[in-house]
Scaffold this motif. Structure first.
Motif, PDB file in Angstrom:
ATOM      1  N   ALA A 198       0.831  -1.215   0.000  1.00  0.00           N
ATOM      2  CA  ALA A 198       0.000   0.000   0.000  1.00  0.00           C
ATOM      3  C   ALA A 198       0.860   1.257   0.000  1.00  0.00           C
ATOM      4  N   PHE A 199       1.879   1.292   0.853  1.00  0.00           N
ATOM      5  CA  PHE A 199       2.744   2.469   0.926  1.00  0.00           C
ATOM      6  C   PHE A 199       3.639   2.563  -0.311  1.00  0.00           C
ATOM      7  N   GLY A 200       4.236   1.445  -0.698  1.00  0.00           N
ATOM      8  CA  GLY A 200       5.165   1.438  -1.824  1.00  0.00           C
ATOM      9  C   GLY A 200       4.535   1.837  -3.138  1.00  0.00           C
ATOM     10  N   HIS A 201       3.237   1.612  -3.272  1.00  0.00           N
ATOM     11  CA  HIS A 201       2.556   1.974  -4.524  1.00  0.00           C
ATOM     12  C   HIS A 201       2.623   3.481  -4.784  1.00  0.00           C
ATOM     13  N   ALA A 202       2.875   4.256  -3.748  1.00  0.00           N
ATOM     14  CA  ALA A 202       3.036   5.706  -3.938  1.00  0.00           C
ATOM     15  C   ALA A 202       4.197   5.999  -4.890  1.00  0.00           C
ATOM     16  N   VAL A 203       5.217   5.158  -4.881  1.00  0.00           N
ATOM     17  CA  VAL A 203       6.352   5.328  -5.794  1.00  0.00           C
ATOM     18  C   VAL A 203       5.890   5.114  -7.233  1.00  0.00           C
ATOM     19  N   THR A 204       5.092   4.077  -7.434  1.00  0.00           N
ATOM     20  CA  THR A 204       4.547   3.811  -8.768  1.00  0.00           C
ATOM     21  C   THR A 204       3.707   4.982  -9.248  1.00  0.00           C
ATOM     22  N   MET A 205       2.836   5.469  -8.388  1.00  0.00           N
ATOM     23  CA  MET A 205       1.913   6.535  -8.784  1.00  0.00           C
ATOM     24  C   MET A 205       2.623   7.862  -9.040  1.00  0.00           C
ATOM     25  N   ALA A 206       3.583   8.215  -8.189  1.00  0.00           N
ATOM     26  CA  ALA A 206       4.231   9.524  -8.303  1.00  0.00           C
ATOM     27  C   ALA A 206       5.388   9.548  -9.303  1.00  0.00           C
ATOM     28  N   TYR A 207       6.089   8.415  -9.436  1.00  0.00           N
ATOM     29  CA  TYR A 207       7.316   8.408 -10.236  1.00  0.00           C
ATOM     30  C   TYR A 207       7.277   7.436 -11.414  1.00  0.00           C
ATOM     31  N   HIS A 208       6.246   6.613 -11.503  1.00  0.00           N
ATOM     32  CA  HIS A 208       6.113   5.616 -12.577  1.00  0.00           C
ATOM     33  C   HIS A 208       7.342   4.722 -12.663  1.00  0.00           C
ATOM     34  N   ARG A 209       7.817   4.265 -11.496  1.00  0.00           N
ATOM     35  CA  ARG A 209       8.999   3.412 -11.434  1.00  0.00           C
ATOM     36  C   ARG A 209       8.694   2.159 -10.633  1.00  0.00           C
ATOM     37  N   TYR A 210       9.426   1.096 -10.955  1.00  0.00           N
ATOM     38  CA  TYR A 210       9.426  -0.087 -10.107  1.00  0.00           C
ATOM     39  C   TYR A 210      10.171   0.285  -8.829  1.00  0.00           C
ATOM     40  N   TRP A 211      10.015  -0.518  -7.772  1.00  0.00           N
ATOM     41  CA  TRP A 211      10.641  -0.176  -6.495  1.00  0.00           C
ATOM     42  C   TRP A 211      10.861  -1.422  -5.653  1.00  0.00           C
ATOM     43  N   VAL A 212      11.783  -1.296  -4.722  1.00  0.00           N
ATOM     44  CA  VAL A 212      11.986  -2.291  -3.676  1.00  0.00           C
ATOM     45  C   VAL A 212      12.005  -1.554  -2.339  1.00  0.00           C
ATOM     46  N   THR A 213      11.625  -2.261  -1.308  1.00  0.00           N
ATOM     47  CA  THR A 213      11.552  -1.667   0.022  1.00  0.00           C
ATOM     48  C   THR A 213      12.921  -1.684   0.678  1.00  0.00           C
ATOM     49  N   VAL A 214      13.328  -0.534   1.199  1.00  0.00           N
ATOM     50  CA  VAL A 214      14.578  -0.415   1.946  1.00  0.00           C
ATOM     51  C   VAL A 214      14.289  -0.436   3.447  1.00  0.00           C
ATOM     52  N   ARG A 215      13.265   0.282   3.849  1.00  0.00           N
ATOM     53  CA  ARG A 215      12.900   0.377   5.273  1.00  0.00           C
ATOM     54  C   ARG A 215      11.402   0.596   5.380  1.00  0.00           C
ATOM     55  N   LEU A 216      10.808  -0.059   6.368  1.00  0.00           N
ATOM     56  CA  LEU A 216       9.391   0.124   6.637  1.00  0.00           C
ATOM     57  C   LEU A 216       9.213   0.182   8.149  1.00  0.00           C
ATOM     58  N   LEU A 217       8.808   1.334   8.640  1.00  0.00           N
ATOM     59  CA  LEU A 217       8.591   1.546  10.069  1.00  0.00           C
ATOM     60  C   LEU A 217       7.104   1.779  10.293  1.00  0.00           C
ATOM     61  N   THR A 218       6.519   1.003  11.200  1.00  0.00           N
ATOM     62  CA  THR A 218       5.081   1.121  11.416  1.00  0.00           C
ATOM     63  C   THR A 218       4.745   1.149  12.899  1.00  0.00           C
ATOM     64  N   ASP A 219       3.593   1.696  13.181  1.00  0.00           N
ATOM     65  CA  ASP A 219       3.010   1.688  14.516  1.00  0.00           C
ATOM     66  C   ASP A 219       1.633   1.051  14.412  1.00  0.00           C
ATOM     67  N   PHE A 220       1.409  -0.001  15.207  1.00  0.00           N
ATOM     68  CA  PHE A 220       0.103  -0.643  15.273  1.00  0.00           C
ATOM     69  C   PHE A 220      -0.756   0.152  16.248  1.00  0.00           C
ATOM     70  N   ILE A 221      -1.885   0.656  15.764  1.00  0.00           N
ATOM     71  CA  ILE A 221      -2.756   1.513  16.557  1.00  0.00           C
ATOM     72  C   ILE A 221      -3.981   0.748  17.049  1.00  0.00           C
TER      73      ILE A 221
END
Length: 145
Positions: free
Chosen positions: A72-95
């Motif tokens: 869900a978060f990584g798709h922002a790269v596709t939408m904004a930059y039209h590029r493939y991507w790999v995840t380097v870091r993912l920091l989350t908080d469970f609410i």
């Protein structure tokens, strides 16, 4: 073909969403997943919490939420930059937790980039309840068609 992919076993999805049709690999393991892309370029990805997404307490498993946050978060790269991507870091908080039958949605927005590393801020929710927030750093790769 297994019967879990038959149309008669498909879950009802809200209007405007379409199946991402990931029928192989990891996407098949965590799915089915859905997406909705608006005319203004904003998007949402979603899934319906089913039994195979749950932990021993009947909540959506944290690993499922992390995997979903990644797509869900990584798709922002596709939408904004039209590029493939790999995840380097993912920091989350469970609410909050999600239960079987909850329709879980998520999105992200690119907030910065430097040397092909793109920072994204994201949110996962169910209705008006936030499930997870987070940030990710994604390495932009080749151009998407």
């Amino acid at each position: 073909m297994t019967d879990d992919l038959l149309e008669e076993n498909a879950v009802p999805i809200p209007e405007g969403y379409q199946s991402m049709n990931w029928t192989r690999g990891f996407g098949r393991q965590i799915g089915p997943l859905y997406e909705r892309i608006e005319e203004d370029g904003t998007y949402r990805r979603a899934f319906l919490v089913q039994e195979h997404h749950t932990n021993g307490m009947g909540n959506c498993h944290g690993g499922m939420l992390m995997a979903f946050a990644d797509v869900a978060f990584g798709h922002a790269v596709t939408m904004a930059y039209h590029r493939y991507w790999v995840t380097v870091r993912l920091l989350t908080d469970f609410i909050s937790a999600a239960k079987v039958g909850d329709w879980v949605e998520g999105t992200g927005i690119a907030t910065g980039d430097e040397d092909d590393f793109i920072t994204v801020k994201g949110r996962i929710w169910c209705g008006d309840r936030t499930i997870m927030t987070g940030t990710g750093v994604f390495k932009a790769l080749g151009e998407r068609p």
